[in-house]
Design a protein around this motif. Sequence first.
Motif, PDB file in Angstrom:
ATOM      1  N   GLU A 263      -6.821   3.724  -2.090  1.00 54.29           N
ATOM      2  CA  GLU A 263      -7.627   3.741  -0.866  1.00 54.29           C
ATOM      3  C   GLU A 263      -8.253   2.374  -0.601  1.00 54.29           C
ATOM      4  OE1 GLU A 263      -7.771   6.087   1.346  1.00 54.29           O
ATOM      5  OE2 GLU A 263      -6.357   7.259   0.139  1.00 54.29           O
ATOM      6  N   LEU A 264      -8.685   1.698  -1.656  1.00 59.06           N
ATOM      7  CA  LEU A 264      -9.283   0.374  -1.506  1.00 59.06           C
ATOM      8  C   LEU A 264      -8.268  -0.633  -0.994  1.00 59.06           C
ATOM      9  CD1 LEU A 264     -11.423  -1.861  -2.001  1.00 59.06           C
ATOM     10  CD2 LEU A 264     -10.602  -1.957  -4.369  1.00 59.06           C
ATOM     11  N   ILE A 265      -7.051  -0.571  -1.528  1.00 63.13           N
ATOM     12  CA  ILE A 265      -6.041  -1.571  -1.223  1.00 63.13           C
ATOM     13  C   ILE A 265      -5.320  -1.283   0.088  1.00 63.13           C
ATOM     14  CG2 ILE A 265      -3.919  -2.634  -2.123  1.00 63.13           C
ATOM     15  CD1 ILE A 265      -4.931  -2.065  -4.925  1.00 63.13           C
ATOM     16  N   SER A 266      -5.475  -0.086   0.649  1.00 54.05           N
ATOM     17  CA  SER A 266      -4.829   0.242   1.919  1.00 54.05           C
ATOM     18  C   SER A 266      -5.264  -0.765   2.988  1.00 54.05           C
ATOM     19  CB  SER A 266      -5.206   1.664   2.366  1.00 54.05           C
ATOM     20  OG  SER A 266      -4.674   2.618   1.482  1.00 54.05           O
TER      21      SER A 266
ATOM     22  N   SER B  59       0.833  -1.205   0.000  1.00 56.06           N
ATOM     23  CA  SER B  59       0.000   0.000   0.000  1.00 56.06           C
ATOM     24  C   SER B  59       0.867   1.253   0.000  1.00 56.06           C
ATOM     25  CB  SER B  59      -0.921  -0.006   1.220  1.00 56.06           C
ATOM     26  OG  SER B  59      -1.685   1.171   1.294  1.00 56.06           O
ATOM     27  N   ASP B  60       1.944   1.243   0.800  1.00 57.56           N
ATOM     28  CA  ASP B  60       2.845   2.392   0.850  1.00 57.56           C
ATOM     29  C   ASP B  60       3.532   2.608  -0.498  1.00 57.56           C
ATOM     30  OD1 ASP B  60       2.190   2.802   3.476  1.00 57.56           O
ATOM     31  OD2 ASP B  60       3.951   1.774   4.278  1.00 57.56           O
ATOM     32  N   LEU B  61       3.885   1.524  -1.176  1.00 60.08           N
ATOM     33  CA  LEU B  61       4.543   1.643  -2.476  1.00 60.08           C
ATOM     34  C   LEU B  61       3.625   2.268  -3.515  1.00 60.08           C
ATOM     35  CD1 LEU B  61       6.390  -1.811  -2.671  1.00 60.08           C
ATOM     36  CD2 LEU B  61       7.430   0.434  -2.336  1.00 60.08           C
ATOM     37  N   LEU B  62       2.312   2.072  -3.341  1.00 60.08           N
ATOM     38  CA  LEU B  62       1.350   2.641  -4.282  1.00 60.08           C
ATOM     39  C   LEU B  62       1.044   4.106  -3.998  1.00 60.08           C
ATOM     40  CD1 LEU B  62      -1.418  -0.054  -4.844  1.00 60.08           C
ATOM     41  CD2 LEU B  62       0.449   0.586  -6.364  1.00 60.08           C
ATOM     42  N   ASP B  63       1.466   4.574  -2.846  1.00 59.27           N
ATOM     43  CA  ASP B  63       1.117   5.933  -2.457  1.00 59.27           C
ATOM     44  C   ASP B  63       1.631   6.941  -3.479  1.00 59.27           C
ATOM     45  OD1 ASP B  63       0.367   8.189  -1.172  1.00 59.27           O
ATOM     46  OD2 ASP B  63       1.687   7.961   0.548  1.00 59.27           O
ATOM     47  N   GLY B  64       2.938   6.942  -3.719  1.00 56.90           N
ATOM     48  CA  GLY B  64       3.526   7.788  -4.754  1.00 56.90           C
ATOM     49  C   GLY B  64       3.164   9.256  -4.643  1.00 56.90           C
ATOM     50  N   SER B  65       2.964   9.736  -3.421  1.00 56.89           N
ATOM     51  CA  SER B  65       2.489  11.107  -3.262  1.00 56.89           C
ATOM     52  C   SER B  65       3.622  12.129  -3.288  1.00 56.89           C
ATOM     53  CB  SER B  65       1.720  11.237  -1.943  1.00 56.89           C
ATOM     54  OG  SER B  65       2.529  10.829  -0.852  1.00 56.89           O
ATOM     55  N   SER B  66       4.846  11.706  -2.972  1.00 56.63           N
ATOM     56  CA  SER B  66       5.938  12.672  -2.916  1.00 56.63           C
ATOM     57  C   SER B  66       6.500  12.961  -4.305  1.00 56.63           C
ATOM     58  CB  SER B  66       7.063  12.146  -2.009  1.00 56.63           C
ATOM     59  OG  SER B  66       7.732  11.073  -2.626  1.00 56.63           O
ATOM     60  N   THR B  67       7.002  14.169  -4.466  1.00 57.75           N
ATOM     61  CA  THR B  67       7.589  14.582  -5.749  1.00 57.75           C
ATOM     62  C   THR B  67       8.803  13.735  -6.090  1.00 57.75           C
ATOM     63  OG1 THR B  67       6.839  16.854  -5.374  1.00 57.75           O
ATOM     64  CG2 THR B  67       8.554  16.529  -7.028  1.00 57.75           C
ATOM     65  N   SER B  68       9.624  13.415  -5.077  1.00 55.91           N
ATOM     66  CA  SER B  68      10.830  12.622  -5.336  1.00 55.91           C
ATOM     67  C   SER B  68      10.491  11.235  -5.843  1.00 55.91           C
ATOM     68  CB  SER B  68      11.678  12.527  -4.057  1.00 55.91           C
ATOM     69  OG  SER B  68      10.939  11.903  -3.010  1.00 55.91           O
ATOM     70  N   GLU B  69       9.445  10.632  -5.278  1.00 58.07           N
ATOM     71  CA  GLU B  69       9.045   9.292  -5.730  1.00 58.07           C
ATOM     72  C   GLU B  69       8.570   9.336  -7.176  1.00 58.07           C
ATOM     73  OE1 GLU B  69       6.133   8.031  -2.941  1.00 58.07           O
ATOM     74  OE2 GLU B  69       7.597   7.232  -1.523  1.00 58.07           O
ATOM     75  N   ARG B  70       7.828  10.348  -7.533  1.00 54.71           N
ATOM     76  CA  ARG B  70       7.345  10.460  -8.908  1.00 54.71           C
ATOM     77  C   ARG B  70       8.505  10.673  -9.876  1.00 54.71           C
ATOM     78  NH1 ARG B  70       3.275  13.696  -6.547  1.00 54.71           N
ATOM     79  NH2 ARG B  70       4.255  15.594  -7.371  1.00 54.71           N
ATOM     80  N   ARG B  71       9.480  11.453  -9.470  1.00 58.88           N
ATOM     81  CA  ARG B  71      10.637  11.688 -10.334  1.00 58.88           C
ATOM     82  C   ARG B  71      11.457  10.416 -10.526  1.00 58.88           C
ATOM     83  NH1 ARG B  71      12.885  17.578  -8.186  1.00 58.88           N
ATOM     84  NH2 ARG B  71      11.263  18.849  -9.195  1.00 58.88           N
ATOM     85  N   ILE B  72      11.607   9.650  -9.438  1.00 59.83           N
ATOM     86  CA  ILE B  72      12.332   8.378  -9.542  1.00 59.83           C
ATOM     87  C   ILE B  72      11.609   7.442 -10.503  1.00 59.83           C
ATOM     88  CG2 ILE B  72      12.967   6.288  -8.271  1.00 59.83           C
ATOM     89  CD1 ILE B  72      13.506   8.086  -5.841  1.00 59.83           C
ATOM     90  N   GLU B  73      10.290   7.369 -10.373  1.00 57.25           N
ATOM     91  CA  GLU B  73       9.522   6.484 -11.252  1.00 57.25           C
ATOM     92  C   GLU B  73       9.604   6.942 -12.702  1.00 57.25           C
ATOM     93  OE1 GLU B  73       4.905   5.840 -11.484  1.00 57.25           O
ATOM     94  OE2 GLU B  73       5.745   4.630  -9.860  1.00 57.25           O
ATOM     95  N   GLU B  74       9.537   8.240 -12.940  1.00 59.13           N
ATOM     96  CA  GLU B  74       9.653   8.759 -14.305  1.00 59.13           C
ATOM     97  C   GLU B  74      11.017   8.437 -14.901  1.00 59.13           C
ATOM     98  OE1 GLU B  74       8.868  12.881 -13.878  1.00 59.13           O
ATOM     99  OE2 GLU B  74       6.681  12.620 -13.567  1.00 59.13           O
TER     100      GLU B  74
END
Length: 211
Positions: free
Chosen positions: A83-86, A37-52
């Motif tokens: 939210e469902l998978i949390s 669930s935490d891995l799906l959060d992706g709310s931080s800018t740094s996480e999004r940049r890493i994924e991109e």
Amino acid sequence: SMIASAGDTLLPSVVLSGPRLPGRFASVVTPLDSLFSDLLDGSSTSERRIEEFLFSQVQGESRLDEEYRNSLIRTQELRAFHELISIDDDPSVLTQFQLAAELFSRGLSTCATIEIDRPQRAGWDSHIDNHGNQNACFEHLFSRLQTLMGLLQSTQDTSGTPLINNTVVAVLSEMGRTPKYNGASGKDHWPYTSAMLLSKAIQGGRMLGAR
């Protein structure tokens, strides 16, 4: 895992509790826990940049490149259901039942593994007092199964059909107990076991195999 591998859902097979031994089908099996669930959060800018960045680097045509690229796409699609998978660190069996039914209902998954809890002061590993331990565990198991079947009856899939009409519940154990009692009125490990299948698609009231 084999059954789930034939489908194309976002979460083909989920493990809500209990062991997972997917073998070569590991790519379709997801341990659904608080870490996922935490891995799906992706709310931080740094996480999004890493994924991109990771997505931009997967440009090859090899099988591993393709699988990794697909996994990144699935992650993005699953974020809509965050939210469902949390899920809590130690969800109750009822919570696991409800989440599995919801995933089936929305067409997100086709298989789920759930380990049934045990009643207090009793356990399946009945080296001592086999009769008392096994009776208590079976009563508890069938109470849980009754709850699960009721939930499948009251929950509909994407076409409006009750889940109980197209779901098979498989009750499994990795081992059985010896035919004879030991010196402590218990039974020890035995390499032979059995399985129970519940479904409207199965002709019930039958026992297959030797006993």
